[in-house]
Design a protein around this motif. Structure first.
Motif, short mmCIF file in Angstrom:
data_model
loop_
_atom_site.label_atom_id
_atom_site.label_comp_id
_atom_site.label_asym_id
_atom_site.label_seq_id
_atom_site.Cartn_x
_atom_site.Cartn_y
_atom_site.Cartn_z
N GLY A 36 34.37 34.83 30.86
CA GLY A 36 35.62 35.36 31.39
C GLY A 36 36.63 34.25 31.64
O GLY A 36 36.29 33.07 31.66
N THR A 68 37.88 41.32 23.52
CA THR A 68 36.92 41.81 24.51
C THR A 68 36.05 42.91 23.94
O THR A 68 34.84 42.96 24.18
CB THR A 68 37.68 42.33 25.75
OG1 THR A 68 38.47 41.28 26.30
CG2 THR A 68 36.71 42.81 26.82
N GLY A 88 37.82 37.99 35.16
CA GLY A 88 36.59 38.04 34.38
C GLY A 88 35.49 37.19 34.98
O GLY A 88 34.31 37.59 35.01
N ASP A 130 42.72 42.30 40.40
CA ASP A 130 43.31 42.11 39.09
C ASP A 130 44.74 42.64 39.05
O ASP A 130 45.65 42.00 38.52
CB ASP A 130 42.46 42.81 38.03
CG ASP A 130 42.86 42.43 36.61
OD1 ASP A 130 43.49 41.36 36.44
OD2 ASP A 130 42.55 43.18 35.68
N ASN A 143 35.97 44.98 31.31
CA ASN A 143 37.28 44.47 30.90
C ASN A 143 37.94 45.34 29.84
O ASN A 143 39.17 45.45 29.80
CB ASN A 143 37.14 43.03 30.38
CG ASN A 143 37.08 42.01 31.50
OD1 ASN A 143 37.44 42.30 32.63
ND2 ASN A 143 36.60 40.83 31.19
N ASN A 147 41.62 46.60 30.45
CA ASN A 147 42.62 46.21 29.45
C ASN A 147 43.26 47.43 28.79
O ASN A 147 44.46 47.43 28.48
CB ASN A 147 41.99 45.32 28.37
CG ASN A 147 41.76 43.90 28.85
OD1 ASN A 147 42.35 43.47 29.84
ND2 ASN A 147 40.90 43.17 28.17
#
Length: 261
Positions: free
Chosen positions: A27, A61, A165, A157, A191, A195
């Protein structure tokens, strides 16, 4: 796509590949790609940089997640549940982000990271699968991972972001008793979820440079898949070493940002 020189384009492609490798192992790939985009595209709005970064990151990812799932003992069901909680948490964090000063958060995060680094160095068995004091993963621990790891780190985040990460890998290792390789694999699935939510919002706002993002995504995917294979081959001790390098790099970046703020 903005007018970019060939030299700058090559620089961004290399940064995307390196970011994919780092992100797949432990990450924190955004710590490299975001500054590279800001440096290489000084005239582009920050929202477009962030949107394009997400378009690149989700491809790498996803590739790393697929590579890990094929080889590592990952509970996809648990990872997706944590990912959905992280998605909800990041939306909440983004809602409150406007009222929080990053100048206040940086020193707190630096202290936490230094504590994490000290813990990892003083506990050689952490994340290696060799800790005899481990307990079986109970339903309560799984719920804790969904609520606190997913929701809590997702909130961070959306609120602030850097090192998400890496925090995921550490938290998953501690809460679910995963080795670092499996924790990295699980973090990749989480993730992908976060994302996807962020990219959907950026796309809706029209702040994604799709042509540039598609090109960089190819290099990011290559780096991510190479990093995932290397982590699987070399094991938890290798991931532990990269983890410490990323943690100290993140502390250095936050200290620099705090000093220049």
């Amino acid at each position: 796509m903005p007018d970019i020189s060939l030299t700058t384009l090559l620089f961004l492609c290399l940064a995307a590949a390196a970011a994919g490798w780092i992100d797949a192992v432990v990450g924190g790939g955004g710590l490299l790609l975001l500054p590279a985009l800001l440096l290489g595209l000084p005239g582009v709005q920050a929202a477009q940089i962030l949107g394009t970064n997400k378009a690149v990151a989700i491809v790498g990812t996803s590739g790393a997640a697929v590579t890990y799932v094929r080889k590592a003992p990952v509970s996809v069901r648990t990872a997706v549940r944590i990912g959905l909680a992280a998605l909800a948490g990041s939306m909440g964090g983004a809602f409150f982000a406007a009222g929080i000063s990053s100048d206040v958060l940086r020193p707190v995060i630096m202290v936490v990271l230094l504590g994490v680094a000290a813990f990892v160095m003083l506990r050689p068995a952490f994340g290696t699968g060799a800790d005899d004091g481990r307990k079986p993963v109970t339903r309560a621990r799984t719920v804790t991972a969904i609520v606190l790891v997913g929701g809590g780190i997702g909130f961070y985040d959306g609120l602030f972001g850097p090192g998400t990460g890496t925090f995921l890998v550490l938290a998953l290792t501690a809460v679910l008793h995963l080795d670092l390789v499996t924790a990295s694999a699980t973090a990749k699935i989480v993730n992908v979820c976060t994302n996807a939510g962020a990219l959907a919002m950026f796309a809706y706002q029209g702040t994604v440079m799709w042509q540039l993002g598609a090109l960089l995504a190819v290099f990011n995917l290559a780096g991510a898949m190479f990093g995932a294979r290397m982590a699987l081959r070399k094991g938890s001790e290798f991931v532990r070493g990269v983890l410490l390098v990323v943690v100290f790099s993140l502390v250095a970046k936050l200290a620099f940002d705090q000093w220049t703020a």
